[in-house]
Structures are given as C-alpha cells and as structure tokens.
Design an enzyme around this catalytic site. Sequence first.
Site, mmCIF file in Angstrom:
data_model
loop_
_atom_site.group_PDB
_atom_site.id
_atom_site.type_symbol
_atom_site.label_atom_id
_atom_site.label_comp_id
_atom_site.label_asym_id
_atom_site.label_seq_id
_atom_site.Cartn_x
_atom_site.Cartn_y
_atom_site.Cartn_z
ATOM 1 N N HIS A 139 15.741 -41.227 -14.877
ATOM 2 C CA HIS A 139 15.854 -42.328 -13.320
ATOM 3 C C HIS A 139 17.130 -42.884 -13.373
ATOM 4 C CE1 HIS A 139 11.490 -42.509 -12.029
ATOM 5 N NE2 HIS A 139 11.588 -42.879 -13.700
ATOM 6 N N THR B 127 5.624 -44.111 -9.875
ATOM 7 C CA THR B 127 5.496 -42.374 -8.601
ATOM 8 C C THR B 127 4.626 -42.749 -8.670
ATOM 9 O OG1 THR B 127 5.631 -40.770 -10.936
ATOM 10 C CG2 THR B 127 7.776 -41.891 -10.185
ATOM 11 N N HIS C 280 11.664 -34.593 -8.529
ATOM 12 C CA HIS C 280 11.651 -35.783 -8.706
ATOM 13 C C HIS C 280 12.616 -36.464 -9.807
ATOM 14 C CE1 HIS C 280 8.916 -35.611 -5.267
ATOM 15 N NE2 HIS C 280 7.679 -35.260 -6.251
ATOM 16 N N HIS D 151 11.683 -38.551 -19.221
ATOM 17 C CA HIS D 151 11.843 -38.506 -18.278
ATOM 18 C C HIS D 151 13.638 -39.534 -17.976
ATOM 19 C CE1 HIS D 151 8.743 -40.296 -16.196
ATOM 20 N NE2 HIS D 151 9.543 -41.188 -15.703
#
Length: 394
Positions: free
Chosen positions: A117, A225, A90, A115
């Site tokens: 995106h 998420t 993801h 993380h």
Amino acid sequence: MDSLGLFILLMLLCLQWTAAHAAEDTPWTYKGLVGQSEWSQYFPACGGTSQSPVDVMTTQTKYDPNLIPLTPLGYGQHGNNPFTLHNNGHTVVIELPDWMGIGGLPWLFTAAQMHLHWGSGGPSHGGSEHTINGLSADAELHVVHYNSELYPNMSTAMTKRDGLAVLGVLIVTGEETNPGFNNIINYLSRVRHADQKVFIPAFDIQSLLPQDLGRYYRYNGSLTTPPCYQSVIWSVFHERVQISKAQLLKMETLLYSTKSEEPERMLLQDNYRATQPLNHRVVFASFTAESGKELSSGEVTAIVIGVMCGCVGLAVIVRFIVKTIRFFKLLHHETVAVNSSTSSWDVLHNNRPAPMPRMKEPEKAKEKKQDLALNSTSAGERKDEPSASPQTEP
C-alpha cells in the site's frame, strides 16, 4: 402448502446467495462511486466493530509477556520456482508458495500472498495503512497467512475469526536503496495495467522484513479491503523498513488501476484505507516501554559520538578553568613577593632616625690640631716633673 413453503424458502436462499456473490463482485475503489465511505453498503462486514487498520497509541498499549518473537518458516527456501507478480487494479500482489509460513502464533499459519500500500505525494506524505501515534509511514507491506492447522484453504479461513494472520511492515524513505524491495520494484513496469501478471525470480522474503521480529503490536482486526472480514490476527512491527526515494517514486507512478484496453488511464495511487475506531479493543505490545526505547546501531553510534564530543568539550572547559585559576594564583604570589622585597624604612618612614649634620672640613682640621697640641703639652709636662724635685746632700 408444504411444497409452496419449501419453494419460497429455496427462492429466498437463492436470492440471498445471488446478492452475496453480486456484492463480492461489485467493483470498489478507494475514491469514487464505491469508495471507502460506501464500502459498508455493499460489503456489510466493512461496517463492523473490529475493522482495520488502526492508529496504535503506544501509551495505551498493554504489554503481553506471552507474545514471543515471530519466526519466518521457509521464507528463504524459495528454490527455483518463480513467483507470480499480479496487478489486480488495487495493489500489486505476489503469490507465495505453501511451504512458507510463520511461527510464534497459537496455530501454524501458511503463507498465501503479500502486497503493498502506498500514497501519491512522495516521502512524508503518508501511504501506510496503520499509523503509530497518529503518524503514518510512506508505505506498508502486508504478508498474509491463513490458519492451515484448522482450515483447508485461504478461502475458508478468511471467513473465520481466527482464520488469518497478517504481518504489517511500515516503510519509510531514506537515501539508501533497499536491495530486497528491488526484487519487486524492478518488475513493476511489466504489470503496469490491471489484470496483468508476470513471473519474477524467487527471492528471500525475509529480506523485506525488519531485523527485529521480537517487537510488534498485536490486535484482532480485519482485512483492509472488501469484503473486510474480521478474521485477522494482526502483528504490526515496531521497527520500520527503509527504501530509497527513487524506489518509492517508482511504486507511486508506474502502475495503473485501469486495464490496458481502457482509453483513460488512471494511476494506481493512495491505495490505503483510513484508520478505523478501536471500539474498546486492546492493542497489545510484545515489549515494554523501556525496551521499546532501544536504539538502532546508527542511533547508538550517533549517541556515542555525541557523548565523546561532549566529553572532549567538557575536558577543554575544565582545562581552561584550571589554567585560569593557576594564572591568578601565580599573579597573586608575584604581587606578595614584590611587596615583601620593599625596605622596612620605606614602609615605616616615620621611625627612621634623622641624619647627623655634617661639619665643615676646616673646622674638623682645626679641631684635630687642637687635640694634637693638647696631647703634646701633657706629654712635656709629664717628662719635666722628675728633674724638678730637690736633691739631698750627705
């Protein structure tokens, strides 16, 4: 009867626990069979009223003077231990050591992971999760922390309303390469497929953050998420961070959401959730509208240069006007001087006396001779007068 009731209760609890874990293990995607629109069917919290991300309307934010600048703790003390870079299908995740944390919040929050995106269309095509006044950035970085003052670990804290604190960093593209993000992007090719991990050299995490950590937007929200737990204190920085177009291109094209053994490869792109309704939540700002208008050093330099150029241009215009006025004044003085030097006879010609008529030269000579004759005759007469008087004898 009591035994039968107890047995039924245990069976129901077992089924509920099994269903919950089955839902957590349900494979989800951003698009497809279990895409964003179906998340709430498998993960009930995703249909809550305090979901993230949101669109921050700056005109509707509320200034909170109690929001102090955020303070990274231990971000630069990475030591010799490497970080773990992980493609989970993801996004790409970097696990952070527990000596890192963030200050400036009501409790002490310990770093857990960070993380990214991103989108798929390159610069100016979106990719961030949070938006500002309806405009998205090209990518977004999330640095996740858990409330270590109240809860023992990340798993427990993520289910509590005050359990997590996430820093949101909006990323835009420009011409210059960001060396901080190269610490991640240069190793993406080693985790191209889902479930791949690799050790990378540790680096200063603060190099990924904007310089100004005092201006940010604060609201209560959720994980973006599944399982979408509504347990996040969000801090979205006002200042954007810039990476190069080449860095964004690598982020968008190097990774796959599929495993290496799968025959069909699918690029890991557009891994951002659509903005969610605020539902009467308030987004607070750590700065006022006036302070929010503060400019970067580049913008200040551009404004200074523009002002200087404007001043020079204004000086040139003023000088031209002054010279023009002087020219017309000088021209006026010269005209007056020329007019004053003209003879008064030329100006008042009607009062000029008529010239005397000239006499012919013979007439003048004749007149002169006559005058001489008369003078000589008079003189003779005066001479003869004594001799003509009679003398008396004795």
